[in-house]
Design an enzyme around this catalytic site. Structure first.
Site, PDB file in Angstrom:
ATOM      1  N   LYS A 161       0.834  -1.199   0.000  1.00 25.32           N
ATOM      2  CA  LYS A 161       0.000   0.000   0.000  1.00 25.32           C
ATOM      3  C   LYS A 161       0.871   1.252   0.000  1.00 25.32           C
ATOM      4  CE  LYS A 161      -1.883   2.743   3.003  1.00 25.32           C
ATOM      5  NZ  LYS A 161      -1.936   4.051   2.335  1.00 25.32           N
ATOM      6  N   GLU A 179       9.858   0.391  10.728  1.00 24.07           N
ATOM      7  CA  GLU A 179      10.895   1.411  10.566  1.00 24.07           C
ATOM      8  C   GLU A 179      10.199   2.731  10.822  1.00 24.07           C
ATOM      9  OE1 GLU A 179      12.695   4.213   9.700  1.00 24.07           O
ATOM     10  OE2 GLU A 179      12.831   3.744   7.576  1.00 24.07           O
ATOM     11  N   GLU A 213       9.719  14.597  16.554  1.00 25.48           N
ATOM     12  CA  GLU A 213      10.038  14.571  15.128  1.00 25.48           C
ATOM     13  C   GLU A 213       9.159  15.579  14.390  1.00 25.48           C
ATOM     14  OE1 GLU A 213       9.102  10.918  12.948  1.00 25.48           O
ATOM     15  OE2 GLU A 213      10.986  11.183  11.866  1.00 25.48           O
TER      16      GLU A 213
END
Lengths: 319, 485
Positions: free
Chosen positions: B190, B264, B395
């Site tokens: 996807k 990840e 982040e």
């Protein structure tokens, strides 16, 4: 007074609290052993003040064992976190020697472990075999300490002018939950690969068979293993597994024989800080599948390092 | 008297990459079982060019029934074809994909920059060639797997569900598909909602390579499509690249199912510069570390730690270098920083820029012109930042650098490791022994010493701590797609 005394003698006869498997002497009152937990190289009692009584094959209590608490887990994690930097930076050779030393110390106290395993239901022959295997397991992993790295590392030939290599590093603090199959062999088979790889750990002993686990910490205490590298709690799996897997300063959890519900809980709770969840596929720790460098790999991280290479013009490339 | 030329007086002549050779269809269906299939959902999403906000195409939005069809196609291909094929033949198919990708590299690069907003220089010189190299590298592993794991037998897992992000769309597809296929698995991939086009072009290329039907299936859609894939009962493996928050959701979703998982996730990489570093070289590395791909990089060097004695020099040189960064048309070969990937992401970045100022840090932005339409962000840095500041801890995924100072090695190691992340880190010093001290103590999966943001198919990539687990690339990347026994 004398009544209490004679009861103690009888009890000692039955459960061997202090006999260490040595020949019983009717003339002398044996000294009973207190089974304590092991945190940061010291032997405290559980902070909770609670105890439980594992029973022998005759259904009678073997000892008053610490019923460890969530707070004990936290204290043990503090000790393990404090020890990991030093242990991970020991040379592989030094770690190997210390693991070998654990094997030596275990050998010297074989009789006591055989005795405790018998108390937990093993036959004399089974117990002797288990202790022998447990000793040999330490020798096996002592040898891996300075070898697994070479097996699983790589130099990676990248397409640019860089030197690039990948090595293994310990994950950090590992929580270990024992299963229930053995009192000693499973325990050492779970601990050895974790500390061979430079991790420190917080171990929960088999709920049903805690005596050899506690005695094993006395072996560790006399093996030059720095305090805090292995910390061991006794108590109820149902109480301690969740604190172990939900603790935010534990990096990985190794859990023997989880039930389906436990497995789901492990994966769910571990997500809070992306703990690595390790469920050893080993069915029988007494076979060769019970020892492998891949079990060391389970609690290692792969680190890749890059550095540029200066490329000169002349010299025919050095050839 | 000659007119004095100021260093920002000159203008670059536009150098746009041609797009007349590029074909983008008006509409894309789902790629299932080797065919283009209209979505059962009947729904389509627009994918836009973030530099112009114009629609490029509409792409199918797969629902749970579509995902089910894709998984069934993948299972059938696994059972009947792919798991039975001799390994060298499997490898040759993957080599074909690599070669075709090299042949069509420029087309893919242009589409990548149009759909995602990244500079053509990066898509042309980095994304596409490295994606092709990834297929070429793993193709070669297909018939050599037994050498990778001594004293173990290896076998494929089955059907892999793979979910990839929008920052390196084709490259992430290659990172996922290549090792999965080489190890004998079939896949349902996807792509990200905002950047589906190069994955769909890859599907066409896979048809051209005559890969057996159903070995690779590509289902486009948004979060719900990904969730349907994660929760499908006949998936053996989930591989996800994306945010740590979503990674945790996925781990909880697959808890207890026995699906193998690799993640990840995010990062907040420290980039450490010592006074003994070659400062000019380090400044280039810092710029590349944070402004590469608009900072949409999970391993971006977003926290800069400067040894106190060179702080002023480094910051002065950084600001000077930032002035010459060209922000603008992604297809212009002069462009250094392209468009922010989406309106939503621009909102997130702007939120953090505001937050940084509110937290008391000093902000500097280059004064370059920004195009009128599209999503843009000037390269930004903050000085006087606290270790506890949210722009230090969280982040941002944009061109925003948070700068702190340090005095001792121990101090900087502690600060560098003080986030929940552990994906990457950088060190700049001319002293070899110092490099090895630092690189061994930084808790991160990838360490760049005197370089930054380098990637290679042979080089394992992945995180420590909350940056995820599992590796992609190299021999270690095989472990994510094999059973060992």
């Amino acid at each position: 007074m004398s009544k209490t005394l004679s009861r103690s003698i009888i009890k000692a006869d039955l459960n061997g609290h202090g006999t260490n498997g040595a020949a019983k002497n009717a003339d002398r009152l044996p000294v009973m052993k207190t089974y304590k937990i092991y945190i940061g190289g010291k032997f405290p009692r559980t902070e909770s003040g609670r105890y439980y009584q594992p029973t022998g094959t005759d259904g009678k209590p073997l000892a008053n064992v610490c019923r460890g608490s969530r707070k004990d887990v936290r204290d043990a994690v503090v000790a393990a976190r404090g020890a990991v930097g030093g242990w991970a930076s020991r040379s592989a050779f030094n770690r190997g020697q210390i693991l070998y030393r654990i094997g030596e110390m275990l050998e010297g106290r074989s009789a006591q472990f055989v005795h405790e395993l018998v108390l937990h239901g093993a036959t004399q022959k089974q117990a002797e075999a288990e202790v022998a295997l447990a000793i040999d397991r330490w020798i096996h992993y002592a040898g891996w300490c300075d070898k697994y790295q070479a097996l699983f590392s790589s130099v990676n030939p990248v397409n640019t002018s860089h030197f690039n290599f990948s090595v293994l590093e310990p994950t950090g603090v590992v929580g270990i939950m024992s299963g229930g199959s053995n009192g000693l062999l499973e325990l050492v088979s779970l601990i050895a690969p974790v500390i061979a790889g430079g991790n420190t750990c917080v171990v929960v002993a088999s709920e049903k068979h805690p005596l050899p686990a506690v005695t094993f910490t006395e072996v560790l205490a006399t093996s030059d293993l720095p305090g805090g590298v292995v910390n061991l709690l006794t108590g109820f799996r149902s109480e301690l597994l969740k604190p172990l897997v939900s603790h935010m300063d534990i990096n990985a959890v190794v859990c023997a024989q989880p039930t389906k519900e436990e497995r789901q809980m492990l994966d769910t709770e571990a997500a809070a800080n992306m703990k690595r969840v390790v469920v050893p596929k080993v069915k029988d720790w007494s076979t060769t599948e019970g020892q492998s460098p891949y079990l060391i790999l389970d609690t290692q991280e792969v680190k890749t390092t890059w550095h540029p290479i200066e490329r000169g013009q002349g010299g025919g490339g050095g050839y | 008297m000659a007119k004095r030329i100021k260093d920002n007086d000159w203008k670059l002549v536009p150098a746009p990459e041609s797009k007349d050779h590029v074909r983008i269809d008006a509409e894309y269906k789902l790629f299932i079982g080797g065919k283009w299939v209209a979505p059962k959902s009947g729904k389509y999403l627009d994918t836009i060019n973030p530099s112009s906000e114009q629609r490029l195409a509409r792409v199918a939005e797969a629902d749970a029934a579509d995902v089910d069809a894709a998984v069934k196609a993948a299972r059938k291909a696994y059972d009947t074809v792919w798991s039975k094929m001799p390994a060298p033949e499997r490898g040759k198919y993957i080599y074909r994909i690599a070669r075709l990708l090299q042949e069509k590299a420029r087309e893919f690069a242009v589409v990548e920059s149009m759909d995602g907003g990244k500079p053509i220089r990066e898509s042309r010189d980095f994304d596409i060639p490295v994606a092709a190299a990834h297929f070429f590298y793993y193709a070669g592993w297909a018939d050599k797997l037994q050498y990778a794991f001594p004293a173990r037998n290896v076998s494929p897992l089955g059907v892999a569900g793979q979910i990839i992000p929008w920052n390196f769309p084709l490259l992430m597809a290659a990172w996922k598909i290549a090792p999965a296929l080489a190890c004998g698995n079939t896949v349902v991939l996807k792509p990200a909602e905002t950047t589906p086009l190069t994955a769909l072009l890859l599907a066409e290329l896979i048809q051209e390579a005559e890969l057996p039907d159903g070995v690779v299936n590509i289902v486009t859609g948004a979060g719900a499509t990904g969730a349907a894939l994660v929760n499908h009962p006949d998936i053996n493996k989930i591989a996800f690249t994306g945010s740590t928050a979503v990674g945790k959701l996925i781990q909880r979703s697959v808890a207890g199912t026995g699906k193998k998982l690799t993640l990840e996730l995010g990062g907040k990489a420290p980039n450490i510069i010592f006074a003994d570093a070659t400062i000019d070289q380090a400044v280039e590395g810092i710029i590349n570390g944070i402004y590469f791909n608009q900072g949409h990089v999970c391993c971006a060097g977003s926290r800069l730690y400067v040894e106190e004695s060179v702080h002023d020099e480094v910051v002065r040189k950084l600001k000077h270098r930032m002035k010459s960064l060209v922000v603008g048309d992604p297809l212009d070969k002069n462009t250094d920083i392209g468009a922010i990937n989406s309106r939503e992401q621009l909102g997130t970045i702007n939120k953090y820029i505001k937050l940084g100022q509110q937290e008391g840090a000093d902000m500097y932005q280059s004064s370059c012109d920004l195009p009128g339409k599209g999503f843009w962000c000037r390269p930004t840095l903050f000085t006087n930042v606290a270790q506890s500041a949210r722009i230090t801890q969280e982040e941002i995924f944009g061109p925003v650098l948070a700068i702190q100072t340090f005095r001792t090695v121990d101090e900087v190691i502690q600060k560098a490791n003080n986030t929940p992340y552990g994906l990457s880190a950088g060190v700049w010093t001319d002293k070899g022994s110092k490099i090895f001290n630092l690189t061994s103590k930084l808790r991160a999966g990838v360490i760049w010493a005197n370089t930054f943001n380098k990637f290679d198919p042979t080089s394992p990539f992945g995180g420590y701590k909350e940056s995820g687990y599992g590796r992609e690339g190299g021999v270690h990347g095989l472990g994510a797609y094999l059973n060992l026994s």
